[in-house]
Design a protein around this motif. Structure first.
Motif, short mmCIF file in Angstrom:
data_model
loop_
_atom_site.label_atom_id
_atom_site.label_comp_id
_atom_site.label_asym_id
_atom_site.label_seq_id
_atom_site.Cartn_x
_atom_site.Cartn_y
_atom_site.Cartn_z
N THR A 16 4.18 15.72 -2.32
CA THR A 16 4.64 14.94 -3.39
C THR A 16 3.67 14.36 -4.36
O THR A 16 2.46 14.74 -4.10
CB THR A 16 5.20 13.53 -2.77
N ILE A 17 3.96 13.79 -5.56
CA ILE A 17 2.77 13.72 -6.22
C ILE A 17 1.76 12.41 -5.98
O ILE A 17 0.71 12.91 -6.09
CB ILE A 17 3.59 13.07 -7.93
N PRO A 18 2.45 11.55 -5.24
CA PRO A 18 1.39 10.83 -4.74
C PRO A 18 0.41 11.20 -3.71
O PRO A 18 -0.76 11.15 -3.55
CB PRO A 18 2.28 9.69 -4.22
N ASP A 19 0.90 12.20 -3.00
CA ASP A 19 -0.03 12.75 -2.06
C ASP A 19 -0.87 13.78 -2.79
O ASP A 19 -2.05 14.03 -2.69
CB ASP A 19 0.70 13.85 -0.97
N GLN A 20 -0.56 14.39 -3.93
CA GLN A 20 -1.34 15.40 -4.83
C GLN A 20 -2.58 14.32 -5.30
O GLN A 20 -3.48 14.81 -5.55
CB GLN A 20 -0.43 16.02 -5.99
N ALA A 21 -2.16 13.16 -5.97
CA ALA A 21 -3.02 12.27 -6.40
C ALA A 21 -4.09 12.08 -5.27
O ALA A 21 -5.52 11.86 -5.65
CB ALA A 21 -2.37 11.01 -6.81
N ILE A 22 -3.69 11.93 -3.93
CA ILE A 22 -4.90 11.68 -3.18
C ILE A 22 -5.57 12.96 -2.81
O ILE A 22 -6.97 12.96 -2.82
CB ILE A 22 -4.17 11.47 -1.65
N ALA A 23 -5.04 13.97 -2.73
CA ALA A 23 -5.84 15.30 -2.50
C ALA A 23 -6.61 15.60 -3.66
O ALA A 23 -7.71 16.19 -3.52
CB ALA A 23 -4.64 16.40 -2.42
N SER A 24 -6.07 15.00 -4.95
CA SER A 24 -7.26 15.47 -6.23
C SER A 24 -8.35 14.93 -6.34
O SER A 24 -9.39 14.99 -6.82
CB SER A 24 -6.23 15.22 -7.57
N SER A 25 -8.55 13.82 -5.51
CA SER A 25 -9.72 12.99 -5.22
C SER A 25 -10.80 13.76 -4.41
O SER A 25 -11.97 13.21 -4.22
CB SER A 25 -9.66 11.52 -4.93
N PHE A 71 4.26 0.36 -4.23
CA PHE A 71 5.18 0.24 -3.07
C PHE A 71 5.88 1.48 -2.81
O PHE A 71 6.89 1.79 -3.83
CB PHE A 71 5.98 -0.98 -3.03
N SER A 72 5.72 2.35 -1.92
CA SER A 72 6.64 3.58 -1.54
C SER A 72 7.76 3.07 -0.69
O SER A 72 7.71 2.62 0.60
CB SER A 72 5.95 4.33 -0.73
N ILE A 73 8.81 3.26 -1.40
CA ILE A 73 10.35 3.12 -0.44
C ILE A 73 10.43 3.93 0.65
O ILE A 73 10.90 3.68 1.84
CB ILE A 73 11.57 3.14 -1.47
N SER A 74 10.08 5.21 0.39
CA SER A 74 10.36 6.05 1.45
C SER A 74 9.35 5.78 2.73
O SER A 74 9.62 6.16 3.84
CB SER A 74 10.10 7.54 0.99
N LEU A 75 8.11 5.30 2.45
CA LEU A 75 7.16 5.22 3.48
C LEU A 75 7.23 3.67 3.86
O LEU A 75 6.56 3.30 4.95
CB LEU A 75 5.73 5.65 3.23
N GLN A 76 7.70 2.74 3.07
CA GLN A 76 7.82 1.36 3.21
C GLN A 76 6.34 0.85 3.64
O GLN A 76 5.90 0.16 4.61
CB GLN A 76 8.47 1.16 4.64
N LYS A 77 5.35 1.19 2.59
CA LYS A 77 4.08 0.79 2.47
C LYS A 77 3.49 0.63 1.10
O LYS A 77 4.09 1.05 0.25
CB LYS A 77 3.36 1.94 3.33
N ILE A 78 2.80 -0.21 1.17
CA ILE A 78 2.05 -0.70 -0.07
C ILE A 78 0.56 -0.03 -0.34
O ILE A 78 -0.11 -0.25 0.68
CB ILE A 78 1.94 -2.32 -0.22
N TYR A 79 0.48 0.54 -1.52
CA TYR A 79 -1.01 1.20 -1.74
C TYR A 79 -1.54 0.44 -2.89
O TYR A 79 -0.83 -0.31 -3.47
CB TYR A 79 -0.79 2.67 -1.98
N LYS A 80 -2.84 0.69 -2.99
CA LYS A 80 -3.69 0.15 -3.97
C LYS A 80 -4.04 1.38 -4.79
O LYS A 80 -4.72 2.34 -4.17
CB LYS A 80 -4.84 -0.58 -3.54
N MET A 81 -4.01 1.18 -6.11
CA MET A 81 -4.60 2.24 -6.91
C MET A 81 -5.24 1.75 -8.00
O MET A 81 -4.91 0.95 -8.84
CB MET A 81 -3.37 3.40 -7.52
N GLU A 82 -6.59 2.25 -7.97
CA GLU A 82 -7.56 1.77 -9.10
C GLU A 82 -6.96 1.71 -10.39
O GLU A 82 -6.47 3.10 -10.84
CB GLU A 82 -8.79 2.44 -8.88
#
Length: 387
Positions: A33-42, A79-90
């Motif tokens: 998914t795009i959020p996972d791509q964003a994590i991998a891109s770092s 907030f990810s609805i699918s994962l029911q989790k809050i993330y922080k993005m700079e």
């Protein structure tokens, strides 16, 4: 390709993951998914380049909820609805006092402070500055509260249009130094680009003006006067939206119990705009009993339509909206079934989710189309390099 694999295998105990061949990386991105791509891109510069510069990566994902904890915070809460989790993005910019998200449109955030307005693709870290001044006044004192954008084939913005707090209509090309102001008597409530034209609906929802932008001028192309085909009024308090969905232009009415500020959402009505086929036939609004395979996302004064197949875990023919929880003055996630007319509410109890916006996770890419000159592309390139 073979040489790249040899380099990767040269240290089998501690492989250099940055040496993975580009084709393999691009194949891996298609599985994320795009959020996972964003994590991998770092991970490293090469992995970041594979996501930032490769267009048309297939990575549909459920829209996220984004909010500011406070204007000077260095992070956004997502907030990810699918994962029911809050993330922080700079935040990829220096947060100043009174810098807030004022809109979200097609994967781009609209951000305003006292000294600047810009649009931001958070996942690509692409920023495009918008004018702070209007062509017919010293400063843009009446702040735009609703935005829409026309896009090129690579999903980069071409024109940004907005409705101001007092119902005025403004627009600009992304390379303009000033907003242009349309002079008219109507007070608009919402707007959308559709079939290369700009549609703006008034606050009462009974008139839609149609414009085409030609030679840097907003040219009126007619108006639609229509009566909503409802048997009895649901509520006199409503917000109204224009949204393109599956090749059609829809009018969405969101009804409130008391008011859009104090009252809970109690119902939705959806109408399809049928333009007249000749000079004699009238325009019509046809009430829709189903969204079919589409899903609508509503937050604030924004509405977006996506195919349900791109939103795993969510139901087609439903509206997912951010509403006001009257009992404890908190936000809630509402789910409305269009076909059944039923509604389900989920309180957003986390204090960091203060009236969030839906944000579609999409990448933006540098392109060479006729709408984006070297100045704009340089701005995008420099921003990506320095963040």
């Amino acid at each position: 390709m073979e040489r790249s694999m040899e380099n990767f295998k040269s240290n089998s105990r501690y492989p250099d993951w940055s040496m993975l061949p580009k084709k393999i990386l691009e194949h891996l991105w298609k599985l994320l998914t795009i959020p996972d791509q964003a994590i991998a891109s770092s991970v490293c510069k090469k992995w970041h380049s594979s996501t930032s510069n490769k267009a048309n990566i297939w990575a549909p994902d459920i829209p996220w909820l984004i909010t500011d904890i406070e204007d000077t915070s260095p992070h956004y809460s997502l907030f990810s609805i699918s994962l029911q989790k809050i993330y922080k993005m700079e935040k990829p910019f220096l947060p100043l006092d009174n810098t807030f998200i004022v809109g979200s449109c097609k994967g781009w955030l609209v951000i305003r402070s006292e000294v600047e307005i810009f649009i931001l693709n958070l996942f690509s870290k692409v920023r495009i500055d918008l004018p702070l001044r209007a062509s017919q006044q010293h400063l843009l004192n009446s702040t735009p509260t609703v935005f829409t954008m026309s896009m090129c084939a690579d999903l980069n913005p071409i024109i940004v249009a907005g409705v101001t707090f007092d119902g005025g209509l403004v627009w600009c090309n992304i390379s303009d130094k000033e907003w242009k102001v349309y002079i008219g008597d109507e007070e608009y409530g919402n707007l959308a680009f559709y079939n290369d034209k700009l549609y703006a609906i008034n606050h009462d929802g009974d008139k839609i003006d149609v414009f085409r932008i030609e030679d840097d001028e907003l040219i009126p192309k007619g108006s639609m006067y229509a009566t909503f085909p409802t048997t009895s009024p649901i509520s006199d308090n409503f917000d109204i939206y224009l949204v393109e969905s599956k090749g059609s232009l829809l009018v969405v009415k969101r009804h409130f119990e008391i008011s859009s500020i104090l009252g809970q959402t109690i119902n939705f009505e959806i109408f399809k705009v049928q333009e007249r086929i000749d000079d004699v036939s009238p325009h019509q609004l046809v009430k829709m009993e189903s969204l079919e395979d589409q899903v609508l996302f509503v937050s604030g004064l924004y509405c977006e339509s996506l195919p349900a197949k791109h939103c795993s875990m969510l139901q087609e023919d439903h509206i997912y909206f951010i509403g006001h929880h009257a009992k404890d003055d908190k936000c809630e996630l509402g789910i409305f079934s269009v076909n059944e007319g039923s509604m389900h509410r989920v309180p957003l109890t986390d204090s960091t989710l203060n009236y969030p916006y839906w944000l579609c996770p999409r990448y933006a890419f540098a392109c060479n189309c006729k709408y984006h000159d070297s100045t704009v592309l340089k701005r995008i390139s420099d921003y990506e390099t320095n963040v």
